[in-house]
Structures are given as structure tokens and as C-alpha cells.
Design a protein around this motif. Structure first.
Motif, PDB file in Angstrom:
ATOM      1  N   THR A 523     -45.413  82.495 -12.117  1.00  0.00           N
ATOM      2  CA  THR A 523     -44.146  82.701 -12.953  1.00  0.00           C
ATOM      3  C   THR A 523     -42.921  83.010 -12.006  1.00  0.00           C
ATOM      4  O   THR A 523     -41.649  83.026 -12.424  1.00  0.00           O
ATOM      5  CB  THR A 523     -44.025  83.723 -13.986  1.00  0.00           C
ATOM      6  N   GLY A 524     -42.970  83.358 -10.574  1.00  0.00           N
ATOM      7  CA  GLY A 524     -41.998  83.814  -9.696  1.00  0.00           C
ATOM      8  C   GLY A 524     -41.624  85.297 -10.268  1.00  0.00           C
ATOM      9  O   GLY A 524     -40.283  85.483  -9.717  1.00  0.00           O
ATOM     10  N   ILE A 525     -42.108  85.974 -11.005  1.00  0.00           N
ATOM     11  CA  ILE A 525     -41.629  87.302 -11.476  1.00  0.00           C
ATOM     12  C   ILE A 525     -41.553  88.245 -10.316  1.00  0.00           C
ATOM     13  O   ILE A 525     -40.502  89.279 -10.076  1.00  0.00           O
ATOM     14  CB  ILE A 525     -42.594  88.006 -12.557  1.00  0.00           C
ATOM     15  N   GLY A 526     -42.303  87.879  -8.985  1.00  0.00           N
ATOM     16  CA  GLY A 526     -42.196  89.000  -7.814  1.00  0.00           C
ATOM     17  C   GLY A 526     -40.581  88.714  -7.363  1.00  0.00           C
ATOM     18  O   GLY A 526     -40.233  89.873  -7.068  1.00  0.00           O
ATOM     19  N   LEU A 527     -40.066  87.610  -7.331  1.00  0.00           N
ATOM     20  CA  LEU A 527     -38.854  87.602  -6.667  1.00  0.00           C
ATOM     21  C   LEU A 527     -37.867  88.352  -7.696  1.00  0.00           C
ATOM     22  O   LEU A 527     -36.727  88.970  -7.218  1.00  0.00           O
ATOM     23  CB  LEU A 527     -38.335  86.082  -6.573  1.00  0.00           C
ATOM     24  N   LYS A 528     -38.138  88.021  -8.866  1.00  0.00           N
ATOM     25  CA  LYS A 528     -37.236  88.716  -9.919  1.00  0.00           C
ATOM     26  C   LYS A 528     -37.271  90.314  -9.937  1.00  0.00           C
ATOM     27  O   LYS A 528     -36.426  90.930 -10.049  1.00  0.00           O
ATOM     28  CB  LYS A 528     -37.467  88.129 -11.335  1.00  0.00           C
ATOM     29  N   PHE A 529     -38.561  90.776  -9.635  1.00  0.00           N
ATOM     30  CA  PHE A 529     -38.745  92.105  -9.531  1.00  0.00           C
ATOM     31  C   PHE A 529     -37.977  92.660  -8.550  1.00  0.00           C
ATOM     32  O   PHE A 529     -37.576  93.948  -8.363  1.00  0.00           O
ATOM     33  CB  PHE A 529     -40.240  92.567  -9.495  1.00  0.00           C
ATOM     34  N   SER A 530     -37.942  91.900  -7.441  1.00  0.00           N
ATOM     35  CA  SER A 530     -37.113  92.399  -6.188  1.00  0.00           C
ATOM     36  C   SER A 530     -35.921  92.630  -6.393  1.00  0.00           C
ATOM     37  O   SER A 530     -35.293  93.514  -5.840  1.00  0.00           O
ATOM     38  CB  SER A 530     -37.661  91.431  -5.011  1.00  0.00           C
ATOM     39  N   ASP A 531     -35.322  91.598  -7.135  1.00  0.00           N
ATOM     40  CA  ASP A 531     -33.860  92.001  -7.661  1.00  0.00           C
ATOM     41  C   ASP A 531     -33.761  93.113  -8.287  1.00  0.00           C
ATOM     42  O   ASP A 531     -32.814  93.762  -7.973  1.00  0.00           O
ATOM     43  CB  ASP A 531     -33.277  90.594  -8.234  1.00  0.00           C
ATOM     44  N   ILE A 532     -34.665  93.237  -9.151  1.00  0.00           N
ATOM     45  CA  ILE A 532     -34.454  94.559 -10.107  1.00  0.00           C
ATOM     46  C   ILE A 532     -34.545  95.692  -9.518  1.00  0.00           C
ATOM     47  O   ILE A 532     -33.631  96.710  -9.579  1.00  0.00           O
ATOM     48  CB  ILE A 532     -35.745  94.570 -11.189  1.00  0.00           C
ATOM     49  N   ILE A 533     -35.577  96.023  -8.336  1.00  0.00           N
ATOM     50  CA  ILE A 533     -35.516  97.113  -7.603  1.00  0.00           C
ATOM     51  C   ILE A 533     -34.600  97.587  -7.024  1.00  0.00           C
ATOM     52  O   ILE A 533     -33.705  98.466  -6.937  1.00  0.00           O
ATOM     53  CB  ILE A 533     -36.788  96.974  -6.762  1.00  0.00           C
ATOM     54  N   SER A 535     -31.345  96.341  -7.389  1.00  0.00           N
ATOM     55  CA  SER A 535     -30.309  96.477  -8.443  1.00  0.00           C
ATOM     56  C   SER A 535     -30.213  98.127  -8.807  1.00  0.00           C
ATOM     57  O   SER A 535     -29.296  98.615  -8.753  1.00  0.00           O
ATOM     58  CB  SER A 535     -30.416  95.400  -9.442  1.00  0.00           C
ATOM     59  N   LEU A 536     -31.505  98.607  -9.469  1.00  0.00           N
ATOM     60  CA  LEU A 536     -31.807  99.637  -9.817  1.00  0.00           C
ATOM     61  C   LEU A 536     -31.217 100.723  -8.683  1.00  0.00           C
ATOM     62  O   LEU A 536     -30.881 101.969  -9.027  1.00  0.00           O
ATOM     63  CB  LEU A 536     -33.052  99.908 -10.458  1.00  0.00           C
ATOM     64  N   ALA A 537     -31.912 100.494  -7.759  1.00  0.00           N
ATOM     65  CA  ALA A 537     -31.492 101.172  -6.445  1.00  0.00           C
ATOM     66  C   ALA A 537     -30.456 101.210  -5.847  1.00  0.00           C
ATOM     67  O   ALA A 537     -29.986 102.188  -5.147  1.00  0.00           O
ATOM     68  CB  ALA A 537     -32.515 101.217  -5.374  1.00  0.00           C
ATOM     69  N   ALA A 538     -29.451 100.365  -6.182  1.00  0.00           N
ATOM     70  CA  ALA A 538     -28.152 100.181  -5.837  1.00  0.00           C
ATOM     71  C   ALA A 538     -28.211 100.135  -4.224  1.00  0.00           C
ATOM     72  O   ALA A 538     -26.945 100.612  -3.680  1.00  0.00           O
ATOM     73  CB  ALA A 538     -27.329 101.282  -6.480  1.00  0.00           C
ATOM     74  N   LEU A 541     -32.230 103.157  -0.018  1.00  0.00           N
ATOM     75  CA  LEU A 541     -33.629 103.088   0.061  1.00  0.00           C
ATOM     76  C   LEU A 541     -34.440 104.092  -0.397  1.00  0.00           C
ATOM     77  O   LEU A 541     -35.543 103.988  -1.028  1.00  0.00           O
ATOM     78  CB  LEU A 541     -33.839 103.013   1.826  1.00  0.00           C
ATOM     79  N   LEU A 542     -33.877 105.357  -0.296  1.00  0.00           N
ATOM     80  CA  LEU A 542     -34.703 106.600  -0.955  1.00  0.00           C
ATOM     81  C   LEU A 542     -35.129 106.297  -2.408  1.00  0.00           C
ATOM     82  O   LEU A 542     -35.834 106.623  -2.993  1.00  0.00           O
ATOM     83  CB  LEU A 542     -33.672 107.862  -0.494  1.00  0.00           C
ATOM     84  N   MET A 543     -33.900 105.819  -3.194  1.00  0.00           N
ATOM     85  CA  MET A 543     -34.120 105.533  -4.598  1.00  0.00           C
ATOM     86  C   MET A 543     -35.146 104.382  -4.859  1.00  0.00           C
ATOM     87  O   MET A 543     -35.996 104.706  -5.682  1.00  0.00           O
ATOM     88  CB  MET A 543     -32.812 105.170  -5.100  1.00  0.00           C
ATOM     89  N   ALA A 544     -35.131 103.500  -3.951  1.00  0.00           N
ATOM     90  CA  ALA A 544     -35.914 102.490  -3.970  1.00  0.00           C
ATOM     91  C   ALA A 544     -37.533 103.042  -3.793  1.00  0.00           C
ATOM     92  O   ALA A 544     -38.401 102.661  -4.634  1.00  0.00           O
ATOM     93  CB  ALA A 544     -35.955 101.389  -3.260  1.00  0.00           C
ATOM     94  N   LEU A 545     -37.724 103.928  -2.877  1.00  0.00           N
ATOM     95  CA  LEU A 545     -38.967 104.424  -2.682  1.00  0.00           C
ATOM     96  C   LEU A 545     -39.309 105.298  -3.976  1.00  0.00           C
ATOM     97  O   LEU A 545     -40.434 105.355  -4.330  1.00  0.00           O
ATOM     98  CB  LEU A 545     -38.896 105.481  -1.472  1.00  0.00           C
ATOM     99  N   LEU A 546     -38.481 105.980  -4.514  1.00  0.00           N
ATOM    100  CA  LEU A 546     -38.567 106.627  -5.719  1.00  0.00           C
ATOM    101  C   LEU A 546     -39.273 105.658  -6.898  1.00  0.00           C
ATOM    102  O   LEU A 546     -40.335 106.109  -7.594  1.00  0.00           O
ATOM    103  CB  LEU A 546     -37.649 107.650  -6.315  1.00  0.00           C
ATOM    104  N   LEU A 547     -38.650 104.845  -6.899  1.00  0.00           N
ATOM    105  CA  LEU A 547     -39.060 103.697  -8.188  1.00  0.00           C
ATOM    106  C   LEU A 547     -40.342 103.085  -7.722  1.00  0.00           C
ATOM    107  O   LEU A 547     -41.139 102.819  -8.461  1.00  0.00           O
ATOM    108  CB  LEU A 547     -38.066 102.561  -7.902  1.00  0.00           C
TER     109      LEU A 547
END
Length: 811
Positions: A523-533, A535-538, A541-547
Motif C-alpha cells: 500500500t505504500g503506507i510506510g512513505l505516508k507514515f514518514s511524512d506524517i511523523i 509533519s507532526l514533529a515539525a 528531531l527530539l519531537m520525532a523521537l518522542l513520537l
């Protein structure tokens, strides 16, 4: 599992043993212990699996289809024979599924001309149902007989299974045997058609589709029987996501796939059930599980306790430090934090309680130490082998970069124990009967030989499987050094059986992991999930680690930690890479965070197992275990921001600066560097043309060029990367990272336990917090500043101690 549990915990009361058994069943359901004919069927199948994979590892490699297929076959059949189906309503559903499989097979063989005609009838009925609903039943034709056959077989299976369960409770019932037979057939189909399936990939025939659907159903049931509903429902949810793709929110929606396309992709290709998880388990993991079983049977378990006892037993808080060292040694080969907790905790937790540690603290220290075994070579659970496979990195390299972080984790628990013991006034053991460590090594040091063999062989470049093969044989050899530990044919047979059964818990994940990874790939959800992470982390990097930490914690509540690592790695490593984290460091971050569910409430099964042994409040023990294991969350931050601690270069980018212009882009006139060039801060990397004016783009840091992304003549937008570079992990940087990490961990342990040379006040605690941050950042200036702050706290507390002593004297 019940037998091993009773052997390890003979000192516990029957009620406590039962409580611990129930807790461990949350990690894996209890299996039957067949007798008579079925005992020998199970035993021979398990022995055959062990012998086959030892042969493939040590003597002669086998083809891919046999290497992966036989593992899946043996695992599925053993699960169906050893693990009961469950409650009556579940057995009824399974009887209907089994009835449908048998009826469809009979229809193809006896009532339809061929598979294509039966498949065409099913497809036509499905299309009619989607258009007309119940009115389509009149056009079912020969499918009515399939439905009647399904009901009739289910009606026969239910009473037959009930009668057999009452007559022989430990034997597999008829439906279990039929499921095992169905598993044999679908796996045999994959093995026998392996080459043909590769040739017709993307153009699978009708029989391929029907076999695939059966294989997916069997994979879900294998997982449910061993691991329960949580992980099974994740697999079902992923299938629903693959099928109902267009109906999901736009951010994760996709075009959707029919069930046949999903099933064939999951079951027939090497991206699914027979994919990376099956490969890693069959190639590496089960051999190390067998090795662990043989090592325990050789009598090495006593050495794993005696040596730590001799090393640390007499020091401050000695019994708890014994738990740390014992967990490090045993955990490095056990591959399971829960097994580690039970095996070493049976001895160390009562010892800690007798020394003066509160029950919930004693029950927490053991699981906190035990999860460190998942990070320490040579085994590192299954995750290390998965990491090697996913990153295409030699396992010897994974071992090398893992040693220091793992030892640092144990050091942190060690320091926290020391501060806790000082705070509570707990001394070491005073029993003079304890031998010195020199005596233990002289008497039992040869038990370490298998670990030395396995490590040396892998460092020499031998495969992990080959290394495990010879290390396992060495276990038999060292057992003959003493008469009481000698492994004869009976002991070897017992070790083979224990090893075979121990593989089932991790093996049961192979099907559902295949479903999850297959759907992500399709489905390619991996690439979309990458964009979501991102985007949410703005972009932080520290926020991405928390997510990522939150995602791994939630996922770990329902699936084994190895499965949690693989799933999270597939989804979370790409966004971490996009944020500038080296790939190996990103995998190590995900691997460490995937262990958090073992000691972080509300699930924390390892901590609850420790609580059961200690007789303490599970909830309180869980949070205390979380306190002692806090470095589990600190190390991923260090991996991300100081990758030199893993001998990894730090990626950097030379970006196009922001510009004030009506033109949204610039033209690259010249790039002054090429791949391999070294540049310094302030060097002119490229010249771009904007508004007919040249603009020099300079480097902001020293580094080495790894790739020129936009050559001369290319167009570049503001903030786009023109050149990729890296800051190499030089010896100086690596040593600096190690020293800073050690100093920071000492300060962090003091900060966590609210104790330095006495209990800390709030101002002292705040100073220690600042010192911890300074010491963890690997530069000479920050290290010196951090040491000055720590020294200031020491001086403040020393002054208070002197004042208190003077007051006590005058009083």
C-alpha cells in the motif's frame, strides 16, 4: 513453560507460582504436554527441526524454499498440536473455517471440472452479492453444497473435539490435527511451486489465490493460539486497511486491493509470510535459541549466578548488583527479558529482600536489569539479527557498535542501585562462605567457553549460524568436565526438545509479521507514515523521537518486542533518516525503544513477573522498574544527536539559504566540491544565480562530501540541500562520546535517585539536571562545565554533612 517455571521457582509457594504462571501466559499461552503417540510425534518433529537447521548452519546450506518453508511448516504444525484452540465459541468458529476449507477442497476435487471453474463460480457469486445482496443466493448453484458441507463438517467436529478433550485433555483434538494437516499442505505448495511462483509473479492462477487465502487464515490462527488476540487483531486490521483503502482518511488512503491480491502478495511472495522475518528466524534466531537451551543444560546456569555473587555480593547493595551482572551474562544469550527475569530473579530477588531492599524495589531491579540482555551481544534477542538483515550490515558490526551502549545501560542500573543502597543504608553480603571471584573463575571459568567461541567466530567473519553451531557443540563438550553435569543422549534429547518448544513463541509471529510488512509494502503506507511523523514533529528531531517512543510503547503492549521492533523500524526509520539520523543509528533507536513495553506500565509483563517473585504490588513495581530503566529512553537521544557513540558519521547538509526575491528558485552556476572532498566551516561550496546576481553558498560546519545532489545547471529552491556531507566518527570523537556518556550516566543516575553523597535538595537536583545535560554533550568545554557543577553539588553536600556531624557532636 510450566515445567521450566516450576524448576526455576521451587522456593515460591504454589499460589505465587500460579500467579507468576498466569502473568507469563500474557506473553505466551500455555501449551499442552502430550503423552503416548502424540508425544512422540511432537518430539520427533521438534528434533527434526533442530537437526535440520544445525545441518544447514554447520554442514551444508539448503535452498531458500526449504530453508524458510520447513521452518514455517514445523512451527505451524507444532503450534496446532501443542496449543489448544480455546473457548467453545472460538472452537465453533474454527470448526466452520475448517469445514469451509475441507468443503472447498472436496468441491474442487470431485464436483467441479477444475480449480478455475470453482474459482469462477466463487467470483461470480461474489460480484452478484455485491450488486444484489440476498437476491444473489438463488444464483449460488453448486456453492450451496459447499455451504451444506461446511455446516455438516462443523457439526461433526464440535462433538468429536469435545469428546476427545474430555478423554485425553493433553492430546490435540481432531480439528487441531486437521489444521496441522492443512498447514502442511499450504506450506508444501509454496515449497514445491517456489520457482514456478517466481516466474508467474503478478499473474498468479486460481489455485495460487485459494491456497494463499488458506495460508493467511492459518497464519492468523497460529498467532492467536500462542500470543492471543492483540497481535492477531493488528494483522486483521492491516488486512482491512489493504482491502478498504479508499475509505480511509485522505492522508493514509490508497486505491485498495481485492482479497486475492492481498493474499497472494502476503503468502506467495518473499515480502510476506516467507519474507524477512522467516529468513531471520530460520537463519539466526532459532539456532541461538537452541544454543541457549544447550548452554543451560550444560550446567552453566550456576556459573552465571556464582560469578556475579563473588564479584559484587560483598559491595554496597551487593545482592542487587549481583542481579545486574547475572542478568547481563544470562540475558546476553537468553534473548528474552521475561525469561531472564524469572531465571535470575528466582535467586536474586529473595536475596535482595533479605539484604534490606523493599519488595517492590527488589522486584523492579531484576526486570530493569534483565531488559539490558536484549542489547548485549552475542545474541541480543532476535532484534540484532533483524537489524543486520534490514540494514545489510554484517552481524559482527552490529555486535561491535552495541557493546558500549549495552554496558552503559547496565552501568546506569548499577549506579542507581548504589545510590539507592547508600540512601537506605543497605550493606553488602557478609557470608564468608561466598567464594572469591578468582576461585569461581578457576573452578567454573570453562563454562564461558561457548560464549567466547561464538563471539570469536563471528568476529573472524563466520556467519552467526555457523558460530552458533560450533558453540552449541562446545556446550556438550564442557558438560563432560564434571560428572554431575555431563550431557548424555537423554540430556541432549531434553535440550533439543526445550529448544524446539522455545522457538514457538517467536515463531508464531512470523505469519502476522508477514501480513503487516506485506501490507505496508503493497500500500505504500510506510512513505505516508514518514511524512506524517515529519509533519507532526515539525522537523524537530527530539519531537520525532518522542513520537517513535510512543508508537513503540503502544505497539509493544500488544505484540512481542521483536515484532514491535520490526514493525516500527519499517515505519519509523525512514523519517528519522530524513531528519538526519544515520540509518544504523535510527535502527538502534527503534530497537531500544521497542523494549520499553517490558518495563513501562501499564503492560510491563517483565516487571509484573518480578513483582510476583517479590510478592509486591505489581503496579508499584512496574513504575519502580521504569525508574531504574530510564536510560532506555536516554540512549536513543544520544544515538540521534551523537551517533559517534555507535561509530557512525553524523550526516550534514549544505542547504540553499532563504532569499528575498520574487523568483521562487535559483540556478546553480558552480559546485566547488565533489564526492570525497573535505570542507571546513565557511568554505564556499557552491555559487547560485538569483535575480541575475551570484550568491555564494557556504558550509556552516566542517565535514566530508558524500553526495552532490544538485550539479551545476540545476534548479534549487530555498532550503533545498545542494550537497550532502558527514562528520566522520574519528577516534577522538568516539572516545569523547564514550567519556561524556559515562560521566553523564553517573550524573543522571544520581539525578534519578535523588542522592549524591546525601539526599538532594531541590536546588541541588536542579544543578545535577543541568550537569547531566552538559556532561552528555560530547565536548571538552561542556564536560568540564558539567564536572564543575557536579563538584559544586558535592561540595554543598559535603559541607552539610560536616555541619550535621558537628551538630550531632555538640548535642
Amino acid at each position: 513453560m510450566a515445567e521450566e517455571l516450576n524448576d526455576e521457582l521451587k522456593e515460591l509457594s504454589p499460589e505465587e507460582q500460579e500467579k507468576l504462571k498466569k502473568l507469563m501466559e500474557k506473553d505466551a499461552k500455555s501449551f499442552r504436554t502430550p503423552t503416548g503417540f502424540w508425544h512422540w510425534v511432537v518430539a520427533l518433529l521438534g528434533a527434526g527441526m533442530v537437526i535440520f537447521y544445525f545441518y544447514a548452519a554447520g554442514l551444508k546450506a539448503v535452498a531458500t524454499e526449504y530453508h524458510r518453508g520447513i521452518y514455517v511448516f514445523a512451527t505451524y504444525v507444532l503450534v496446532f498440536l501443542l496449543y489448544p484452540a480455546g473457548k467453545t465459541r472460538i472452537r465453533l468458529l474454527l470448526s466452520l473455517i475448517l469445514g469451509a476449507m475441507i468443503s472447498c477442497t472436496a468441491a474442487v476435487l470431485f464436483f467441479f471440472e477444475d480449480t478455475a471453474s470453482f474459482h469462477g463460480q466463487l467470483t461470480a457469486f461474489g460480484e452478484a452479492w455485491s450488486e444484489k445482496g440476498m437476491a444473489a443466493l438463488g444464483a449460488a448453484g453448486g456453492l450451496w453444497w459447499v455451504a451444506f458441507g461446511t455446516l455438516a463438517i462443523a457439526a461433526l467436529l464440535m462433538p468429536a473435539d469435545t469428546w476427545l478433550m474430555k478423554r485425553r485433555p493433553q492430546w490435540p483434538v481432531l480439528s487441531d490435527v486437521l489444521f496441522a494437516l492443512a498447514s502442511t499442505l499450504v506450506v508444501y505448495y509454496w515449497i514445491s511451486q517456489f520457482e514456478a511462483l517466481n516466474y508467474r509473479a503478478g499473474a498468479e492462477n486460481e489455485l495460487d489465490a485459494l491456497v494463499s487465502i488458506a495460508g493467511v487464515i492459518l497464519s492468523l490462527e497460529v498467532c492467536r493460539r500462542v500470543l492471543g488476540w492483540a497481535m492477531t487483531l493488528i494483522g486483521v486490521g492491516m488486512l482491512c486497511y489493504g482491502y478498504f483503502g479508499p475509505h480511509f482518511p485522505d492522508i493514509i488512503a490508497h486505491r485498495g486491493f481485492d482479497m486475492e491480491r492481498l493474499a497472494t502478495s502476503i503468502y506467495l511472495t518473499t515480502n510476506g509470510v516467507f519474507g524477512v522475518m522467516a529468513s531471520v528466524l530460520a537463519t539466526y534466531v532459532i539456532l541461538f535459541i537452541f544454543f541457549g537451551a544447550f548452554l543451560q543444560k550444560s550446567g552453566a546456569g550456576k556459573f552465571f549466578i556464582d560469578l556475579p555473587l563473588a564479584l559484587a555480593g560483598r559491595t554496597t547493595g551487593g545482592p542487587a548488583k549481583v542481579a545486574v551482572i547475572a542478568s547481563a551474562i544470562f540475558g546476553s544469550v537468553s534473548g528474552s527479558a521475561i525469561a531472564n527475569t524469572v531465571s535470575t530473579g528466582a535467586f536474586t530477588i529473595p536475596l535482595m529482600k533479605r539484604a534490606g531492599f523493599r519488595p517492590h524495589v527488589a522486584g523492579a531491579i531484576e526486570p530493569a536489569a534483565s531488559i539490558g540482555g536484549m542489547f548485549l551481544p552475542p545474541v541480543m534477542g532476535a532484534g540484532g539479527f533483524l537489524m543486520a538483515e534490514l540494514t545489510e550490515t554484517p552481524y559482527a558490526t552490529i555486535m561491535m557498535i552495541s557493546v558500549f551502549p549495552a554496558l552503559l545501560y547496565f552501568f546506569s542500573v548499577f549506579c542507581m542501585i548504589h545510590f539507592e543502597a547508600k540512601k537506605m543504608g543497605i550493606k553488602g553480603l557478609t557470608d564468608e562462605n561466598f567464594p572469591r571471584w578468582q576461585q569461581v573463575l578457576k573452578r567454573d571459568g570453562y563454562f564461558a567457553l561457548p560464549l567466547i567461541i561464538i563471539t570469536v567466530l563471528m568476529i573472524m567473519g563466520r556467519s552467526p549460524g555457523f558460530s552458533a553451531f560450533w558453540a552449541t557443540l562446545s556446550c556438550i563438550g564442557i558438560s563432560w568436565f564434571r560428572q554431575e553435569t555431563r550431557m548424555g543422549p537423554r540430556e541432549i534429547w531434553d535440550a533439543i526438545q526445550v529448544g524446539a518448544r522455545n522457538t514457538l513463541v517467536i515463531g508464531a509471529t512470523v505469519g502476522v509479521i508477514g501480513i503487516i510488512v506485506g501490507i505496508i509494502s503493497l500500500t505504500g503506507i510506510g512513505l505516508k507514515f514518514s511524512d506524517i511523523i515529519i509533519s507532526l514533529a515539525a522537523g524537530n528531531l527530539l519531537m520525532a523521537l518522542l513520537l517513535v517512543a510512543l508508537a513503540s510503547l503502544v505497539l509493544g503492549m500488544g505484540v512481542p518486542v521483536t515484532a514491535a521492533y520490526l514493525i516500527t523500524a519499517v515505519l519509523a526509520v525512514p523519517p528519522l533518516g530524513d531528519l538526519g539520523v544515520p540509518i544504523l543509528a535510527a535502527h538502534m533507536i527503534v530497537y531500544w525503544l521497542s523494549q520499553d513495553s517490558n518495563i513501562t506500565p501499564p503492560v510491563c509483563v517483565a516487571a509484573y513477573a518480578g513483582a510476583a517473585i517479590a510478592g509486591s504490588d505489581p503496579w508499584k513495581t512496574g513504575w519502580t522498574s521504569f525508574k531504574y530503566a530510564k536510560l532506555l529512553y536516554v540512549m536513543p537521544i544520544l544515538f540521534a544527536f551523537t551517533p559517534s557513540i555507535l561509530f557512525q558519521a553524523k550526516p550534514i547538509m549544505v542547504n540553499m539559504p532563504e532569499i528575498e526575491s520574487e523568483m521562487p528558485f535559483a540556478t546553480v552556476l558552480k559546485v566547488n566540491v565533489k564526492e570525497g572532498d573535505v570542507f571546513a566551516d565557511g568554505d564556499i561550496i557552491a555559487t547560485v544565480l538569483i535575480d541575475d546576481k551570484p550568491l555564494e553558498v557556504t558550509a556552516q560546519r566542517d565535514g566530508t562530501v558524500t553526495q552532490v545532489l544538485i550539479p551545476a545547471g540545476g534548479m534549487v529552491n530555498p532550503d533545498d540541500a545542494i550537497v550532502l556531507g558527514e562528520i566522520k566518527a574519528t577516534k577522538t570523537k568516539v572516545v569523547s562520546s564514550f567519556v561524556s556518556a559515562i560521566l553523564g550516566t553517573i550524573a543522571f543516575s544520581s539525578l534519578t535517585m535523588l542522592y549524591w553523597i546525601r539526599r538532594t535538595t531541590i536546588p541541588e537536583w536542579l544543578l545535577l539536571a543541568a550537569a547531566t545535560v552538559l556532561l552528555y554533550w560530547p565536548t571538552v568545554v561542556t564536560d568540564v562545565a558539567g564536572l564543575v557543577v557536579v563538584a559544586l553539588v558535592w561540595f554543598m553536600q559535603k559541607t552539610k554533612n560536616k555541619r550535621d556531624a558537628m551538630v550531632a557532636v555538640t548535642a
